[in-house]
Structure formats: C-alpha cells, structure tokens
Design an enzyme around this catalytic site. Structure first.
Site, PDB file in Angstrom:
ATOM      1  N   ARG A 264       0.823  -1.251  -0.167  1.00 39.10           N
ATOM      2  CA  ARG A 264       0.145  -0.032  -0.100  1.00 39.10           C
ATOM      3  C   ARG A 264       0.636   1.223   0.027  1.00 39.10           C
ATOM      4  O   ARG A 264       2.165   1.139   0.147  1.00 39.10           O
ATOM      5  CB  ARG A 264      -0.998   0.012   1.175  1.00 39.10           C
ATOM      6  CG  ARG A 264      -0.717  -0.861   2.258  1.00 39.10           C
ATOM      7  CD  ARG A 264       0.508   0.119   3.166  1.00 39.10           C
ATOM      8  NE  ARG A 264       0.103   1.549   3.407  1.00 39.10           N
ATOM      9  CZ  ARG A 264       1.083   2.255   3.546  1.00 39.10           C
ATOM     10  NH1 ARG A 264       2.478   1.970   3.716  1.00 39.10           N
ATOM     11  NH2 ARG A 264       1.002   3.550   3.764  1.00 39.10           N
ATOM     12  N   GLY A 265       0.351   2.337  -0.194  1.00 42.55           N
ATOM     13  CA  GLY A 265       1.074   3.592  -0.376  1.00 42.55           C
ATOM     14  C   GLY A 265       1.044   3.944  -1.887  1.00 42.55           C
ATOM     15  O   GLY A 265       1.660   2.899  -2.792  1.00 42.55           O
ATOM     16  N   ALA A 266       0.816   5.186  -2.129  1.00 46.65           N
ATOM     17  CA  ALA A 266       0.709   5.158  -3.632  1.00 46.65           C
ATOM     18  C   ALA A 266       1.891   4.862  -4.599  1.00 46.65           C
ATOM     19  O   ALA A 266       1.687   4.292  -5.585  1.00 46.65           O
ATOM     20  CB  ALA A 266       0.352   6.887  -4.033  1.00 46.65           C
TER      21      ALA A 266
ATOM     22  N   ARG B 150      -7.630  -0.284  -6.820  1.00 38.70           N
ATOM     23  CA  ARG B 150      -7.860   0.597  -5.663  1.00 38.70           C
ATOM     24  C   ARG B 150      -8.159   1.898  -6.644  1.00 38.70           C
ATOM     25  O   ARG B 150      -7.229   2.225  -7.553  1.00 38.70           O
ATOM     26  CB  ARG B 150      -6.645   0.929  -4.680  1.00 38.70           C
ATOM     27  CG  ARG B 150      -6.329  -0.306  -3.889  1.00 38.70           C
ATOM     28  CD  ARG B 150      -5.648  -0.136  -2.472  1.00 38.70           C
ATOM     29  NE  ARG B 150      -6.119   0.878  -1.764  1.00 38.70           N
ATOM     30  CZ  ARG B 150      -5.365   1.131  -0.889  1.00 38.70           C
ATOM     31  NH1 ARG B 150      -4.180   0.933  -0.303  1.00 38.70           N
ATOM     32  NH2 ARG B 150      -6.133   2.394   0.150  1.00 38.70           N
TER      33      ARG B 150
ATOM     34  N   GLN C  71      -1.872   2.809   9.831  1.00 35.52           N
ATOM     35  CA  GLN C  71      -0.766   2.748   9.106  1.00 35.52           C
ATOM     36  C   GLN C  71       0.288   3.771   9.797  1.00 35.52           C
ATOM     37  O   GLN C  71       1.679   3.374   9.605  1.00 35.52           O
ATOM     38  CB  GLN C  71      -0.896   3.432   7.747  1.00 35.52           C
ATOM     39  CG  GLN C  71      -1.590   2.426   6.946  1.00 35.52           C
ATOM     40  CD  GLN C  71      -3.057   2.866   6.811  1.00 35.52           C
ATOM     41  OE1 GLN C  71      -3.685   3.144   8.010  1.00 35.52           O
ATOM     42  NE2 GLN C  71      -3.763   2.731   5.712  1.00 35.52           N
TER      43      GLN C  71
ATOM     44  N   ASP D 110      -1.963  11.028  -2.343  1.00 28.20           N
ATOM     45  CA  ASP D 110      -2.427   9.805  -3.172  1.00 28.20           C
ATOM     46  C   ASP D 110      -2.543  10.381  -4.551  1.00 28.20           C
ATOM     47  O   ASP D 110      -2.453   9.689  -5.589  1.00 28.20           O
ATOM     48  CB  ASP D 110      -3.607   9.161  -2.641  1.00 28.20           C
ATOM     49  CG  ASP D 110      -3.169   8.363  -1.635  1.00 28.20           C
ATOM     50  OD1 ASP D 110      -3.047   8.631  -0.484  1.00 28.20           O
ATOM     51  OD2 ASP D 110      -2.541   6.823  -1.892  1.00 28.20           O
TER      52      ASP D 110
ATOM     53  N   ASN E 205      -5.213  12.439   0.154  1.00 29.12           N
ATOM     54  CA  ASN E 205      -4.325  11.851   1.085  1.00 29.12           C
ATOM     55  C   ASN E 205      -5.064  11.036   2.198  1.00 29.12           C
ATOM     56  O   ASN E 205      -6.410  11.225   2.236  1.00 29.12           O
ATOM     57  CB  ASN E 205      -3.126  12.659   1.801  1.00 29.12           C
ATOM     58  CG  ASN E 205      -2.172  11.758   2.393  1.00 29.12           C
ATOM     59  OD1 ASN E 205      -1.663  10.824   1.823  1.00 29.12           O
ATOM     60  ND2 ASN E 205      -1.788  12.146   3.431  1.00 29.12           N
TER      61      ASN E 205
HETATM   62  O1  MRU Z   1      -4.376   3.297   2.411  1.00 29.59           O
HETATM   63  P1  MRU Z   1      -2.984   3.412   1.941  1.00 29.59           P
HETATM   64  O2  MRU Z   1      -2.137   3.027   3.165  1.00 29.59           O
HETATM   65  O3  MRU Z   1      -2.507   2.956   0.657  1.00 29.59           O
HETATM   66  O4  MRU Z   1      -2.864   4.920   2.142  1.00 29.59           O
HETATM   67  C1  MRU Z   1      -1.392   5.668   1.994  1.00 29.59           C
HETATM   68  C2  MRU Z   1      -1.480   7.129   2.080  1.00 29.59           C
HETATM   69  O5  MRU Z   1      -2.668   7.742   2.085  1.00 29.59           O
HETATM   70  C3  MRU Z   1      -0.169   7.816   1.912  1.00 29.59           C
HETATM   71  O6  MRU Z   1      -0.046   8.864   2.695  1.00 29.59           O
HETATM   72  C4  MRU Z   1       0.033   7.876   0.523  1.00 29.59           C
HETATM   73  O7  MRU Z   1      -0.294   6.804  -0.236  1.00 29.59           O
HETATM   74  C5  MRU Z   1       1.287   8.738   0.283  1.00 29.59           C
HETATM   75  S1  MRU Z   1       2.597   7.332   0.199  1.00 29.59           S
HETATM   76  C6  MRU Z   1       4.055   8.017  -0.133  1.00 29.59           C
END
Ligand code: MRU
Length: 336
Positions: A55-57, A89, A187, A227, A237
């Site tokens: 996870r994380g963009a 997603r 997270q 994101d 985000n």
């Molecule tokens: O739902 P997630 O854990 O994928 O969400 C992640 C976030 O919101 C992060 O802040 C975002 O992806 C930036 S990651 C460098």
C-alpha cells in the site's frame, strides 16, 4: 530501508523482483512479523494491492508495474491485465500512471522486465531527491508531524513525507516526529513508527484526535504524503489529512505534502473530481478481530479525504518545492 529482523539489521525494499518473482514485504502483519511473499502472476499482484499487502501510492504503482511485467512474461492479454490491476484501488494516481507507462514501454518493444525495474529505480531516485529538497526546510531541533505511512514501505524506499525526515536525521539534525496513529488501519502507529524506530529517529505516536493539541503545543511543520494531486494543487491523502491542514493554517504551522510527479493527475482540475475509495465498515467497527461497536450500528469508512490547495505551504517533489499555483506552469510538458 533498514529493518531489524531477528536482531539483525537488513537493508530491504517494500517491493522488488528477484529472478522473475515479484517479492513484497507483507505490510498487513507488520510490525510484529516480518514476512516476504512471492508472486508469479499478475492476478496475485492485483490481489496483493487490493488486500493491502502492499500500500502507499508510489509502492502500489511499482507493484502494478511488476504486475504488468509478469503479465507480459506469462503471455497474458495486456489490456485485460491492465484493467484488472487498475480495478484494485481507485484513489492513488501512481497505479494508473504505472500501468499506462508499462503498456506504452511494452508497445514500443522494450523488455518488460527492464521497463519494470527502471520504473522501480526511477521512483526510488525520485523519493531520494524529495528527501534532498525537503530536508532544506527542516531546521535543527524541529518537531515535525506526519500522518499515515508515507515512508519507504509506501514508496519502495526512502518515502515521500519521511524522505526529508530521514535525510535531516542522517545529516545530524536533532528532530522529533509526531506520528498520528491513523485510524482505522493504523498505518501511522504500525508502519511509520516501525520505520522511525528502525532508523533510531526520535518520535511519539499520538491519537489522531490529539493533532490539534500538539499543533498548538509547538509542532514546527507538518509533512504528509499524497495519493493524487489535481492540477490546482488540491490533493487526496489518507483520511484525517484535511483536518490537520485546517488546524495547521489556523495555528500558523507550515503544512507540506511530498510526492513524486507520478502522483500528479493534471487531467483532474480540482480536488472534488478525485475518486475517493470507500472501504468496508468492519475496518472501523472491529478491532483486532473483536467487534467493538454495538451490533446493528453502521459505520462509514472513506479511505482518503481531499485537502484544498489553499492550506498548502508547498509540494515537495523531485524537481524542487512547488507552490500549488505553479503546478500548471512548471509541469506542462514535463516528463511525469
Ligand atoms: O490506504 P493506504 O495505506 O494506501 O494510504 C496511504 C496514504 O494515504 C499515503 O499517505 C500516500 O499513499 C502517500 S505514500 C508515499
């Protein structure tokens, strides 16, 4: 990123490829167990994105690029594979960017493995540069607040919001990080605190609702990830970002987002048009397998919120720190 496994410090990435097998740290079970999973087809990579193994963009983008590599190497229909990966997603722009990037590289006749590896390396280098640019904003002694996990786990290595923090610490600046826990999936508490602990960076986990209290008590700046960033600088985000931004403005605390150019979606003019993922209500009502909410109560669980550009002091990118109003001018024609 450095991770302590069985008392030994290992240098490890969130996603990588080894002899044709895509490897990922299983982020669902961190910080208590460190396990690496292996994937040999794009269907399983799509599942891993959907169930948040990764996870994380930017990390989702890299996983999807490797997914396209597997589809190509397994002689699968690439349009179908692209659709399946993009359907996992809806909010993180990097996912769509990475899949389209791979489709065009493969169409041009490039080797899929080389293209995916190059994509991953480019993201890592972009995050390193985000660290270099963002580090200049941080003074010795600064207290920095962050939200969710925008660290190496979310980006393959370095992080976005955590890259300037890592760089400042490595350059000898004495800093302190407030990590908001990030309900409902935690997270911040599970992943960001884990990364900071492994690097030895001083920090404390705070309940999400304590952000206003600590912003008034002397936080010097807030840095979060993104994101998807619209052409006017509004950005999506993790849920809870918006309220921190409003409070930061009220309390005169500089508020930055950090993201590589792959997170910008110039096809979207304003934040209202960013698709927001709604997740299952059990993420809110059930904690560690135990239902906490009264039976029969409903819950709403938006995964992200949109912060209007007017709350941003700047966007830390690999090309420097942008003002939201400069996005169109600075990024027109740029290689995203
Ligand atoms: O739902 P997630 O854990 O994928 O969400 C992640 C976030 O919101 C992060 O802040 C975002 O992806 C930036 S990651 C460098």
């Amino acid at each position: 990123m450095k991770i302590r496994i069985d008392g030994k410090v290992s240098d490890i990435r969130a996603v990588w490829c080894e002899e044709g097998v895509v490897r990922m740290l299983d982020q669902r079970i961190l910080p208590h167990r460190v396990e690496v999973l292996g994937f040999r087809d794009h269907h399983r990579v799509a599942e891993a994105i959907k169930d948040m193994t990764v996870r994380g963009a930017p990390a989702i983008g890299v996983a999807a690029a490797y997914g396209m590599m597997l589809a190509a190497n397994n002689d699968e229909d690439l349009q179908k594979a692209a659709k399946e990966l993009k359907g996992t997603r809806p909010t993180a722009h990097d996912l769509f960017f990475a899949v389209d990037h791979m489709l065009s590289r493969i169409r041009e006749g490039d080797d899929p493995t080389e293209a995916a590896e190059e994509y991953a390396e480019t993201i890592v280098e972009r995050c390193r540069l985000i660290g270099e640019h963002g580090e200049r904003l941080i003074k010795d002694g600064d207290k920095i607040m962050t939200h969710c996990n925008a660290g190496a786990l979310a980006t393959v290595d370095w992080g976005t919001a955590l890259a300037p923090i890592r760089a400042a610490w490595r350059n000898g600046k004495e800093i302190f990080v407030y990590v908001s826990e990030t309900r409902p999936r935690l997270q911040g508490m599970k992943l960001t605190a884990f990364e900071l602990l492994n690097e030895g960076i001083p920090h404390a986990i705070i309940p999400d609702g304590a952000s206003g209290h600590f912003l008034r008590e002397g936080v010097d700046m807030v840095i979060v990830g993104a994101d998807r960033i619209a052409a006017n600088g509004d950005f999506a985000n993790k849920i809870g970002t918006f309220e921190k931004a409003v409070l930061a403005k009220e309390l005169d605390v500089p508020f930055y987002t950090a993201a590589p150019l792959s997170t910008f979606d110039l096809g979207i003019k304003r934040g209202e048009d960013i698709p927001i993922e709604y997740r299952g209500e059990e993420e809110v009502t059930v904690v560690d397998g135990v239902r906490i909410a009264p039976q029969g109560c409903k819950a709403l669980n938006p995964g992200f919120d949109v912060t209007p550009a007017k709350y941003l002091s700047g966007i830390i990118t690999e090309s420097g720190i942008l003002k939201p109003e400069d996005i169109a001018k600075r990024l027109r024609g740029a290689k995203l």
